[in-house]
Design a protein around this motif. Sequence first.
Motif, mmCIF file in Angstrom:
data_model
loop_
_atom_site.group_PDB
_atom_site.id
_atom_site.type_symbol
_atom_site.label_atom_id
_atom_site.label_comp_id
_atom_site.label_asym_id
_atom_site.label_seq_id
_atom_site.Cartn_x
_atom_site.Cartn_y
_atom_site.Cartn_z
ATOM 1 N N ILE A 159 0.828 -1.208 0.000
ATOM 2 C CA ILE A 159 0.000 0.000 0.000
ATOM 3 C C ILE A 159 0.861 1.256 0.000
ATOM 4 O O ILE A 159 0.526 2.258 -0.648
ATOM 5 C CB ILE A 159 -0.956 -0.008 1.207
ATOM 6 C CG1 ILE A 159 -1.774 -1.304 1.245
ATOM 7 C CG2 ILE A 159 -1.875 1.209 1.159
ATOM 8 C CD1 ILE A 159 -2.563 -1.588 -0.007
ATOM 9 N N ALA A 160 1.977 1.218 0.730
ATOM 10 C CA ALA A 160 2.865 2.391 0.745
ATOM 11 C C ALA A 160 3.362 2.706 -0.658
ATOM 12 O O ALA A 160 3.356 3.869 -1.086
ATOM 13 C CB ALA A 160 4.036 2.144 1.691
ATOM 14 N N TRP A 167 6.132 5.371 3.935
ATOM 15 C CA TRP A 167 5.274 4.664 4.887
ATOM 16 C C TRP A 167 4.036 5.486 5.180
ATOM 17 O O TRP A 167 4.017 6.710 5.001
ATOM 18 C CB TRP A 167 6.013 4.350 6.193
ATOM 19 C CG TRP A 167 6.654 5.514 6.878
ATOM 20 C CD1 TRP A 167 6.049 6.549 7.551
ATOM 21 C CD2 TRP A 167 8.070 5.769 6.959
ATOM 22 N NE1 TRP A 167 6.971 7.408 8.044
ATOM 23 C CE2 TRP A 167 8.222 6.966 7.718
ATOM 24 C CE3 TRP A 167 9.204 5.107 6.512
ATOM 25 C CZ2 TRP A 167 9.481 7.497 8.005
ATOM 26 C CZ3 TRP A 167 10.446 5.636 6.795
ATOM 27 C CH2 TRP A 167 10.580 6.814 7.523
ATOM 28 N N LEU A 168 2.974 4.789 5.576
ATOM 29 C CA LEU A 168 1.761 5.462 6.010
ATOM 30 C C LEU A 168 1.994 6.024 7.404
ATOM 31 O O LEU A 168 2.696 5.410 8.230
ATOM 32 C CB LEU A 168 0.574 4.502 6.029
ATOM 33 C CG LEU A 168 -0.182 4.307 4.701
ATOM 34 C CD1 LEU A 168 0.725 3.721 3.628
ATOM 35 C CD2 LEU A 168 -1.391 3.400 4.926
ATOM 36 N N VAL A 174 -5.995 1.693 5.895
ATOM 37 C CA VAL A 174 -5.982 1.097 4.563
ATOM 38 C C VAL A 174 -7.397 0.625 4.254
ATOM 39 O O VAL A 174 -8.025 -0.079 5.061
ATOM 40 C CB VAL A 174 -5.003 -0.086 4.508
ATOM 41 C CG1 VAL A 174 -5.095 -0.802 3.173
ATOM 42 C CG2 VAL A 174 -3.579 0.407 4.768
ATOM 43 N N ASP A 178 -7.737 0.840 -1.620
ATOM 44 C CA ASP A 178 -6.281 0.669 -1.591
ATOM 45 C C ASP A 178 -5.897 -0.752 -1.977
ATOM 46 O O ASP A 178 -4.913 -0.962 -2.701
ATOM 47 C CB ASP A 178 -5.737 0.967 -0.188
ATOM 48 C CG ASP A 178 -5.855 2.426 0.203
ATOM 49 O OD1 ASP A 178 -5.399 3.284 -0.577
ATOM 50 O OD2 ASP A 178 -6.385 2.698 1.284
ATOM 51 N N THR A 200 2.369 -1.497 4.968
ATOM 52 C CA THR A 200 2.084 -0.073 5.139
ATOM 53 C C THR A 200 3.360 0.756 5.137
ATOM 54 O O THR A 200 3.299 1.982 5.115
ATOM 55 C CB THR A 200 1.358 0.173 6.471
ATOM 56 O OG1 THR A 200 2.267 -0.092 7.559
ATOM 57 C CG2 THR A 200 0.128 -0.722 6.603
ATOM 58 N N TYR A 202 5.358 0.561 7.716
ATOM 59 C CA TYR A 202 5.719 0.753 9.126
ATOM 60 C C TYR A 202 7.004 -0.011 9.474
ATOM 61 O O TYR A 202 7.801 0.443 10.295
ATOM 62 C CB TYR A 202 4.560 0.311 10.025
ATOM 63 C CG TYR A 202 4.897 0.354 11.496
ATOM 64 C CD1 TYR A 202 5.200 1.556 12.118
ATOM 65 C CD2 TYR A 202 4.930 -0.810 12.264
ATOM 66 C CE1 TYR A 202 5.534 1.605 13.472
ATOM 67 C CE2 TYR A 202 5.259 -0.776 13.600
ATOM 68 C CZ TYR A 202 5.560 0.425 14.206
ATOM 69 O OH TYR A 202 5.894 0.473 15.541
ATOM 70 N N THR A 218 -0.947 2.712 12.093
ATOM 71 C CA THR A 218 -1.534 2.458 10.782
ATOM 72 C C THR A 218 -1.904 0.985 10.655
ATOM 73 O O THR A 218 -1.460 0.149 11.439
ATOM 74 C CB THR A 218 -0.554 2.857 9.672
ATOM 75 O OG1 THR A 218 -1.187 2.713 8.404
ATOM 76 C CG2 THR A 218 0.697 1.988 9.709
ATOM 77 N N TRP A 220 -5.014 -2.022 8.773
ATOM 78 C CA TRP A 220 -6.300 -2.298 8.137
ATOM 79 C C TRP A 220 -7.401 -1.433 8.751
ATOM 80 O O TRP A 220 -7.511 -1.331 9.967
ATOM 81 C CB TRP A 220 -6.702 -3.746 8.367
ATOM 82 C CG TRP A 220 -5.813 -4.807 7.794
ATOM 83 C CD1 TRP A 220 -4.770 -5.417 8.415
ATOM 84 C CD2 TRP A 220 -5.939 -5.415 6.503
ATOM 85 N NE1 TRP A 220 -4.218 -6.369 7.586
ATOM 86 C CE2 TRP A 220 -4.908 -6.390 6.408
ATOM 87 C CE3 TRP A 220 -6.799 -5.236 5.421
ATOM 88 C CZ2 TRP A 220 -4.722 -7.175 5.280
ATOM 89 C CZ3 TRP A 220 -6.608 -6.017 4.291
ATOM 90 C CH2 TRP A 220 -5.593 -6.977 4.220
ATOM 91 N N ALA A 238 0.070 -7.990 8.722
ATOM 92 C CA ALA A 238 0.444 -6.602 8.470
ATOM 93 C C ALA A 238 1.815 -6.356 9.074
ATOM 94 O O ALA A 238 2.263 -7.080 9.970
ATOM 95 C CB ALA A 238 -0.581 -5.639 9.059
ATOM 96 N N SER A 240 2.325 -3.834 10.776
ATOM 97 C CA SER A 240 1.978 -3.060 11.962
ATOM 98 C C SER A 240 1.291 -4.017 12.941
ATOM 99 O O SER A 240 1.136 -5.197 12.635
ATOM 100 C CB SER A 240 1.029 -1.919 11.576
ATOM 101 O OG SER A 240 -0.247 -2.438 11.237
#
Length: 312
Positions: A159-160, A167-168, A174, A178, A200, A202, A218, A220, A238, A240
């Motif tokens: 996603i990033a 990074w988010l 998200v 996305d 993400t 992170y 950050t 889902w 994830a 994160s």
Amino acid sequence: MPTQDDILGYFDTLSNWGRWGEADELGTLNHVTDDVRLAAARAVRHGRSVSCAWEIAVPEDMERSTTSCPCAADMPGAENMPVAAFHKDRRWGFSSERLGITFHGNTVTHIDSPCHIFWDGEMYNGRPHSLVDPATGSAWATVTAAANGIVTRGVLLDIAAARGVPWLEPGEGVFPDDLEEAERRQGVRVRSGDAVLLRTGYGRARHEAAATAGFTQTGWHASCLPWLREREVALIGADSPQEVLPSGYDDVLMPVHAVGLVAMGLWLLDNCDLEACAATATELGQWDFQLAIAPIRLAGTSGSPVNPIATF
């Protein structure tokens, strides 16, 4: 954006209770069929494996006591060992460890089984929280339900990269759009039985800026849950602690954990390090792979530290 009433409604509309029988403890891992595992094997096209886990730090993440005995014959009690050669051998030595670890949280890579979360006093498939005993742990939907391991097709959704950022930021969620943009960009599609790993960025922030997650993180957004059920995803991970916080819903602190684990029986892989996986996927131009996760068979336990391996 779903409202709070929508999110609360997910406990009914996304429920898998009874879907695979009243005695089912596997939840969404039922989507990982023999055919899915065979398809995962066919995803191995280069033979390259990478870890998707963080190293567990000492002493930050783990209490450790190490015993080192350079010569076993000098070990206290060696003279009482039943094998005579043991206490005569002056060359053989050993080291051993006693470890203590709390793996649920924001740092250690671990898997959550369905008994990890309760909602209104119930676990997945309608079992009461009273099945969790302080001495023996849970008698329902523990990590040992996955004792045969989880081997399936993994899909990394970056996603990033799709957003064009390193990074988010903490608090950025998200969303389904996305996910589909990442699919389009990467030329891959999530299908039944897949494990979806969400990058993400992170993990990069942890590596480069020593970022730490807390109650602002950050991950889902809860709006992804219907998408995950529609695609029949077996497991989500994830880089994160899994979901965006604050969630945006006053009455549901962690909806991905609550709805996912309790209503859907959706197994969660928290705190992955996906940087090597993303770099390998970019280099090879391949965003799907065989993912192998082997939880430790800890009786009565709501999860396990794991080292997920992606093989391209």
